[in-house]
Design an enzyme around this catalytic site. Structure first.
Site, PDB file in Angstrom:
ATOM      1  N   ASP A   1      -3.184  74.525  11.636  1.00  0.00           N
ATOM      2  CA  ASP A   1      -4.424  74.659  12.399  1.00  0.00           C
ATOM      3  C   ASP A   1      -4.657  73.508  13.373  1.00  0.00           C
ATOM      4  O   ASP A   1      -4.149  72.406  13.220  1.00  0.00           O
ATOM      5  CB  ASP A   1      -5.626  74.817  11.473  1.00  0.00           C
ATOM      6  CG  ASP A   1      -5.758  73.706  10.434  1.00  0.00           C
ATOM      7  OD1 ASP A   1      -4.746  73.090  10.068  1.00  0.00           O
ATOM      8  OD2 ASP A   1      -6.894  73.477   9.969  1.00  0.00           O
TER       9      ASP A   1
ATOM     10  N   GLU B   1      -5.854  73.694   7.070  1.00  0.00           N
ATOM     11  CA  GLU B   1      -5.809  72.405   6.367  1.00  0.00           C
ATOM     12  C   GLU B   1      -7.027  71.558   6.735  1.00  0.00           C
ATOM     13  O   GLU B   1      -7.606  70.894   5.886  1.00  0.00           O
ATOM     14  CB  GLU B   1      -4.505  71.663   6.715  1.00  0.00           C
ATOM     15  CG  GLU B   1      -4.306  70.373   5.953  1.00  0.00           C
ATOM     16  CD  GLU B   1      -4.867  69.132   6.650  1.00  0.00           C
ATOM     17  OE1 GLU B   1      -5.012  68.095   5.978  1.00  0.00           O
ATOM     18  OE2 GLU B   1      -5.176  69.200   7.864  1.00  0.00           O
ATOM     19  N   GLU B   2      -7.410  71.585   7.996  1.00  0.00           N
ATOM     20  CA  GLU B   2      -8.521  70.751   8.467  1.00  0.00           C
ATOM     21  C   GLU B   2      -9.850  71.122   7.817  1.00  0.00           C
ATOM     22  O   GLU B   2     -10.717  70.276   7.662  1.00  0.00           O
ATOM     23  CB  GLU B   2      -8.649  70.834   9.990  1.00  0.00           C
ATOM     24  CG  GLU B   2      -7.467  70.226  10.741  1.00  0.00           C
ATOM     25  CD  GLU B   2      -7.343  68.712  10.570  1.00  0.00           C
ATOM     26  OE1 GLU B   2      -8.290  68.050  10.095  1.00  0.00           O
ATOM     27  OE2 GLU B   2      -6.268  68.199  10.928  1.00  0.00           O
TER      28      GLU B   2
END
Length: 167
Positions: free
Chosen positions: A77, A135-136
């Site tokens: 991402d 992931e963020e």
């Protein structure tokens, strides 16, 4: 096979992929085109994969010799950040860019896929390549784990990058 030589052999491919993903970033849980491109590349390489967590992908390279099962992980991402770099592969999406290196994660893992697939007859065990969404936002890992990406793994390796230069 000499891994350094193989990495050099696929350097242009890895750079091309990094620039592609940098140019077309997507936010977490919206990585539709990113996942599509990853899956197209894996298909070209003849590497089987499964979909997890909607846009996540886990590809499998089975060695010819018995051994452990290892997972290599890359984030996918981008961030909600405006691109200010003046390069030909700058983000085409206003307010979204790969400012954290996940474009590099994807491209390096695809480059590794080429190398590992080329030497699979020499490998012991199995290598799973995990392309993790979101992931963020701290959502992707738990979704991938719920879908089974760690099932049967003996070890898992992730990475992060930092560079003073953009390639």
């Amino acid at each position: 096979m000499n891994i350094a030589e193989a990495a050099q052999k696929y350097a242009d491919y890895t750079i091309e992929m990094r620039r592609y993903f940098h140019k077309y970033p997507e936010l977490g849980l919206q990585e539709e085109n990113t996942a599509k491109k990853i899956r197209e590349e894996l298909t070209k390489m003849g590497i089987p994969f499964v979909t997890m967590a909607n846009y996540g992908t886990v590809a499998t390279i089975g060695g010819k010799k018995p051994g452990k099962c290892v997972l290599l992980r890359a984030d996918m991402d981008a961030l909600a950040v405006q691109e200010e770099n003046d390069v030909e592969y700058a983000s085409t999406k206003p307010g979204i860019m790969h400012a954290c290196g996940h474009d590099t994660h994807i491209s390096v893992l695809l480059g590794a896929a080429k190398i590992l697939n080329e030497i699979k007859d020499e490998l012991y065990g199995t290598i799973n390549l995990c392309f993790e969404p979101a992931e963020e936002t701290l959502q992707g890992a738990s979704l991938m784990i719920q879908d089974g990406c760690l099932d049967g793994m003996d070890a898992c390796f992730g990475m992060h990058t930092w560079s003073a230069e953009f390639i």
